[in-house]
Design an enzyme around this catalytic site. Structure first.
Site, PDB file in Angstrom:
ATOM      1  CB  CYS A 191      -0.868   0.109   1.282  1.00 26.51           C
ATOM      2  SG  CYS A 191      -2.571  -0.895   1.107  1.00 26.51           S
ATOM      3  CB  CYS A 334      11.569   5.054   2.073  1.00 25.05           C
ATOM      4  SG  CYS A 334      11.441   3.406   2.536  1.00 25.05           S
TER       5      CYS A 334
END
Lengths: 374, 76
Positions: A191, A334
């Site tokens: 997602c 990230c």
């Protein structure tokens, strides 16, 4: 709770002839463990709490972020930065103070999985990654626990009930009967990278709650040995019959000791595992200098990383902006370590053997956590 | 009469989400044909269902068969 109040709260389900007071008593005695407290789990938790499921465990080590709120409808702006498991417990307690809610603010691992599962009757998988999904599946097979499964990808969702025999003659099917081996990291987007419409996990999660209530009360036909797929764009439902595979059992650890030896993270990312580094290694590289650290998140993503110098190039723009990278050693990071692995693939493809490219395992979240504990 | 194929999830980024192939006698032949048409499918992970039943071995197809290709989903 006295009987009068019990009837009042659950009256609308008790008056269903198939459900009745017996169904309510079964629910009140049931113990379910919900893994993940995100998009799928929010409606699961809400409906199971509202229906009076006696004991609900919630496993999640993540905190609420602003970009969760469009689909994780339990939480509010004031919850940002707080533990999902703890906040969910507080919010659900207000919905139904009569049931027991047990928050586990920790990550599911091979070390804690079997101990946790032992306390519950039904396990519900609302996680967002293959490593945990395979771990949950194997633990449920090992411990003979029914598993309510749901997963989404962009506009589509899947729901099933694994490891459950409708009749004694049935052979129980599990996730490895469909997909024996986990895909490698990056072969399938999750997602964080792929995007999702908020209502989709709402729909799929609600179906998971419904399947759980059917399992507990024994009404209807649960999705055992069936995989239901739902497409939110055209409302098409496609329901498949699943069959056991001969080789499945050999892929699942045969006992507790073998389970404890399993490395599910590795199973899911064997090809690029060697390019991942932990916080200590990362700190060492920064201290030595001659390293370009690249933040591949979108410009406004939290948390801010200002403890070390870094170059901000969102993943989608990475391949066009490699001229910004000067050093022979590169570390991409990230939020949680997924996109940075894709960055490694992209950069390795461009630079080949010319530069060493690493990904910070667990992302900036894990790094900040490590820093706090030092 | 062709065999109808439905493609699910992100496999539809690689191949048409709905297509038909002529002269495919069984699932092995169908997979081979699909991999020629869409080479990226060869690297993707998916399971095959014939007439809404997941098949793990080569399965013969008739003119009314509906074949579905489903990838694993991980999102939550």
């Amino acid at each position: 709770m006295d009987k009068k109040e019990l009837y009042e709260r659950y009256q609308r389900q008790i008056i269903l002839p198939e459900f009745g007071e017996e169904g309510q008593q079964k629910l009140l005695r049931a113990k379910v463990l919900v893994i993940g407290a995100g998009g799928l789990s929010c409606p699961v938790l809400q409906y199971l709490t509202a229906a009076g499921t006696g004991t609900i465990g919630i496993v999640d080590d993540d905190v609420v972020a602003l970009n969760n709120l469009h689909r994780q409808v339990l939480y509010s702006v004031g919850d940002i930065g707080s533990s999902k498991a703890e906040r969910a417990r507080h919010i659900l307690h207000q919905l139904n103070p009569e049931i027991k809610i047990l928050p586990y603010n920790e990550r599911l691992t091979v070390q804690n999985a079997l101990i946790l599962f032992d306390e519950f009757d039904i396990i519900i998988d609302g996680t967002d990654n293959f490593s945990t999904r395979y771990m949950i599946n194997d633990a449920c097979v090992l411990m003979n626990k029914p598993l309510v499964y749901g997963a989404i990808s962009q506009f589509e969702g899947q729901v099933s009930v694994f490891n459950f025999r409708q009749t004694e003659n049935d052979e129980a099917v599990n996730y490895r009967d469909i997909f024996p081996d986990p895909p490698k990291e990056g072969e399938v987007l999750n997602c964080a990278e792929a995007g999702v419409l908020g209502a989709l996990p709402g729909i799929i999660g609600t179906m998971m709650a419904n399947e759980t209530i059917k399992l507990i009360t024994g009404i209807g036909e649960p999705l055992a040995n069936q995989l239901l797929t739902y497409n939110a764009l055209n409302n098409q439902v496609y329901q498949l019959t699943l069959l056991p595979r001969k080789e499945t059992r050999s892929l699942i650890p045969e006992n507790e000791a073998a389970f404890l030896q399993m490395d599910y993270v590795w199973l899911c990312s064997s090809q690029i595992m060697q390019s991942e580094i932990d916080a200590d290694t990362f700190n060492g590289l920064i201290a030595n200098g001659n390293v370009d650290v690249i933040d591949v998140r979108e410009p406004d993503e939290m948390p801010v990383a200002n403890e070390f110098s870094n170059i901000k190039i969102p993943l989608a723009q990475l391949s066009k902006n490699t001229s910004l990278i000067k050093s022979d050693t590169i570390v991409a990071f990230c939020r949680s370590g997924n996109r940075s692995l894709q960055a490694v693939k992209i950069l390795s493809g461009i630079f080949g053997e010319g530069k060493k490219v690493y990904s910070l395992r667990g992302g900036i979240l894990e790094w900040k956590k490590q820093k706090q504990t030092v | 009469m062709p065999v109808n194929i439905i493609i699910f999830g992100r496999l539809a980024d690689i191949a048409e989400s709905s297509l038909a192939l002529e002269n495919v006698a069984d699932t092995n032949t169908l997979v081979k044909e699909l991999h020629i048409l869409y080479p990226a499918l060869a690297d993707a992970k998916y399971v095959i269902a014939v007439n809404k039943k997941v098949v793990n071995e080569n399965t013969s197809l008739t003119e009314n068969s509906i074949v579905a290709l489903l990838p694993p989903f991980s999102g939550g």
